[in-house]
Motif scaffolding. Structure first.
Motif, mmCIF file in Angstrom:
data_model
loop_
_atom_site.group_PDB
_atom_site.id
_atom_site.type_symbol
_atom_site.label_atom_id
_atom_site.label_comp_id
_atom_site.label_asym_id
_atom_site.label_seq_id
_atom_site.Cartn_x
_atom_site.Cartn_y
_atom_site.Cartn_z
ATOM 1 N N UNK A 206 -3.804 -75.586 -36.270
ATOM 2 C CA UNK A 206 -5.014 -76.642 -35.298
ATOM 3 C C UNK A 206 -5.009 -76.788 -34.072
ATOM 4 N N UNK A 207 -3.549 -77.502 -33.954
ATOM 5 C CA UNK A 207 -2.555 -78.683 -32.807
ATOM 6 C C UNK A 207 -2.795 -77.034 -31.391
ATOM 7 N N UNK A 208 -2.248 -76.170 -32.294
ATOM 8 C CA UNK A 208 -1.945 -74.938 -31.231
ATOM 9 C C UNK A 208 -3.829 -74.274 -30.685
ATOM 10 N N UNK A 209 -4.419 -74.623 -30.899
ATOM 11 C CA UNK A 209 -5.925 -74.042 -30.010
ATOM 12 C C UNK A 209 -6.678 -75.193 -29.215
ATOM 13 N N UNK A 284 -14.939 -75.875 -27.787
ATOM 14 C CA UNK A 284 -14.692 -77.030 -27.179
ATOM 15 C C UNK A 284 -12.762 -77.683 -26.454
ATOM 16 N N UNK A 285 -13.640 -77.637 -25.748
ATOM 17 C CA UNK A 285 -12.007 -77.814 -24.933
ATOM 18 C C UNK A 285 -11.496 -79.128 -25.717
ATOM 19 N N UNK A 286 -11.571 -79.177 -26.901
ATOM 20 C CA UNK A 286 -10.584 -80.458 -27.722
ATOM 21 C C UNK A 286 -9.505 -80.500 -27.071
ATOM 22 N N UNK A 287 -8.755 -81.676 -26.722
ATOM 23 C CA UNK A 287 -7.501 -82.678 -26.892
ATOM 24 C C UNK A 287 -7.002 -82.630 -28.397
ATOM 25 N N UNK A 288 -5.749 -82.562 -27.172
ATOM 26 C CA UNK A 288 -5.139 -82.534 -29.078
ATOM 27 C C UNK A 288 -5.040 -84.003 -29.359
ATOM 28 N N UNK A 289 -4.502 -85.144 -28.437
ATOM 29 C CA UNK A 289 -4.460 -86.129 -29.086
ATOM 30 C C UNK A 289 -5.315 -86.612 -30.247
ATOM 31 N N UNK A 290 -6.698 -86.361 -30.269
ATOM 32 C CA UNK A 290 -8.001 -86.240 -30.969
ATOM 33 C C UNK A 290 -7.427 -86.423 -32.726
ATOM 34 N N UNK A 294 -6.615 -88.040 -37.614
ATOM 35 C CA UNK A 294 -6.958 -87.770 -38.755
ATOM 36 C C UNK A 294 -5.768 -88.294 -39.376
ATOM 37 N N UNK A 295 -4.514 -88.745 -38.596
ATOM 38 C CA UNK A 295 -3.126 -88.744 -38.717
ATOM 39 C C UNK A 295 -2.981 -90.243 -39.091
ATOM 40 N N UNK A 296 -3.676 -90.789 -38.437
ATOM 41 C CA UNK A 296 -3.958 -92.461 -39.053
ATOM 42 C C UNK A 296 -4.317 -92.677 -40.899
ATOM 43 N N UNK A 297 -5.836 -91.985 -40.960
ATOM 44 C CA UNK A 297 -6.169 -91.898 -41.861
ATOM 45 C C UNK A 297 -5.222 -91.821 -42.971
#
Length: 401
Positions: A206-209, A284-290, A294-297
């Protein structure tokens, strides 16, 4: 999808082989010698990986090297964890919860360092040496760790192997009752691991996109995994000294109740991943930091399930089978990877597309872990186990939900 299958196949074996290491430890060799010898096998696996890459024999180097690492790492995992617990007896058993937290802290400190540095080392050296340097450095560090473990041998509490008592003490009526009580706990925890270990596969894909540029620098998709150990390092003291005491003032916070909370947090984390995937599907141009959300949760869920399960498995295990029960807890990780592997094979269509495209894939696992959480609540309510601590005669008190 193929990469997902390879990753989870290795994960399945590295968490299935602990059963063999545990039996060797509890029955014949003791934890210390089992850890020492199999650590050398672990180092050999990294050596084979490095040589295979350098000699342009990547395929066979990967098979043999990862096989040796699975034997070495898998064999020592239950022994290391139970060896830590063995250092605590009746006089300081109240520290077990904290020591397993700090043990987990040290693991994640290493994981954070390797997740940051290994992709960087590979990127700088792969053109000249393939993956040889990136595979070789962890092997050297493991060799140093093995040497230090040998140096400290006189300072450990050594619980001798149980010999025949391993079989008679584990598979008598009380031992089988303990194992039977723990089995549904471990089976349901496997669903958590099915989700969690996808941070190394689906979440990387997912991060690759996503847009990786932060202040002019690009974050490698695989480096996003480093967020998890960073958060673990922050969350362990936060949960241990702030959140758990605060929650305990509201209701009695038993290990099983902690794990119950973790299941539903995992479902929430995968729901957040589903939303991110939905934005990507809409181009959409979604930034990787989003992905930090989910990592926090998911890391909060990990603290409440994984660390708690270590302490719970150790204290609920008969004295004759500490490593064996720890291996069954680790077997939940193997089973979780098997679940992910099976799901990914079943949803793959002949044309290479998926029966669960886009966000549907993440929503499927969110629903699966939520259902497991509901079942876990029922298991927790009915659970009645017994606490066993080294240095105490007989068994301790009952362990309700």
């Amino acid at each position: 999808n193929l990469a997902t299958q390879w990753i989870h196949t290795f994960g399945m074996w590295v968490y299935l082989l602990p059963v063999a290491g545990a039996i060797l430890s509890d029955w014949l060799f003791g934890k210390y010698r089992t850890i020492l010898w199999l650590s050398l096998v672990y180092c050999l696996g990294h050596f084979v990986l490095a040589v295979g890459e350098y000699a342009d024999q990547t395929y066979w180097g990967m098979i043999v090297g990862l096989g040796l690492i699975a034997v070495g790492a898998g064999g020592i995992k239950p022994c290391v964890t139970s060896h830590v617990g063995d250092q605590f007896g009746s006089g300081n058993k109240h520290l077990l919860s904290k020591v397993f937290s700090w043990f987990y802290f040290s693991i994640n400190l290493g994981a954070f360092t390797s997740t940051i540095l290994t992709p960087y080392v590979f990127a700088k050296t792969h053109e000249a040496y393939g993956g040889a340097i990136a595979f070789g450095i962890p092997g050297v560090l493991m060799g140093i760790a093995t040497f230090m473990f040998w140096v400290g041998r006189k300072h450990f509490v050594h619980i001798p192997p149980r010999g025949k008592e391993f079989w008679t003490g584990t598979f008598n009526q009380a031992g089988l009752k303990s194992l039977g009580n723990l089995l549904p706990v471990f089976l349901l925890i496997s669903i958590f691991w099915s989700c969690f270990d996808q941070t190394a596969s689906r979440w990387v894909a997912q991060a690759q996109q996503m847009d990786p540029v932060v202040y002019g620098m690009s974050i490698l998709p695989s480096q996003m995994q480093a967020i998890n150990p960073i958060l673990v390092l922050l969350f362990i003291p936060l949960f241990t000294y702030v959140l758990y005491p605060a929650m305990n003032r509201l209701f009695r916070l038993t290990p099983l109740r902690k794990m119950c909370c973790g299941f539903f947090l995992t479902g929430l984390a995968f729901s957040a991943s589903a939303y991110i995937e939905h934005t990507l599907t809409l181009e959409q141009n979604t930034h990787i930091l989003w992905q930090v959300v989910p990592y926090i949760i998911l890391t909060a869920a990990e603290i409440m399930i994984s660390i708690t399960a270590l302490e719970f498995a150790y204290t609920q295990a008969p004295k004759s089978a500490k490593a064996l029960v720890m291996s069954l807890n680790l077997g939940a990780v193997s089973l979780g990877n098997a679940v992910t592997l099976i799901v990914n094979k079943q949803i793959l269509l002949p044309d290479g597309t998926s029966k669960l495209p886009g966000a549907n894939y993440y929503l499927f696992f969110a629903a699966l872990v939520a259902a497991a959480g509901v079942l876990f609540v029922g298991v927790a309510i009915m659970y009645r186990g017994t606490t066993y601590i080294e240095g105490e005669d007989g068994a301790g008190g009952e362990s309700p939900a």
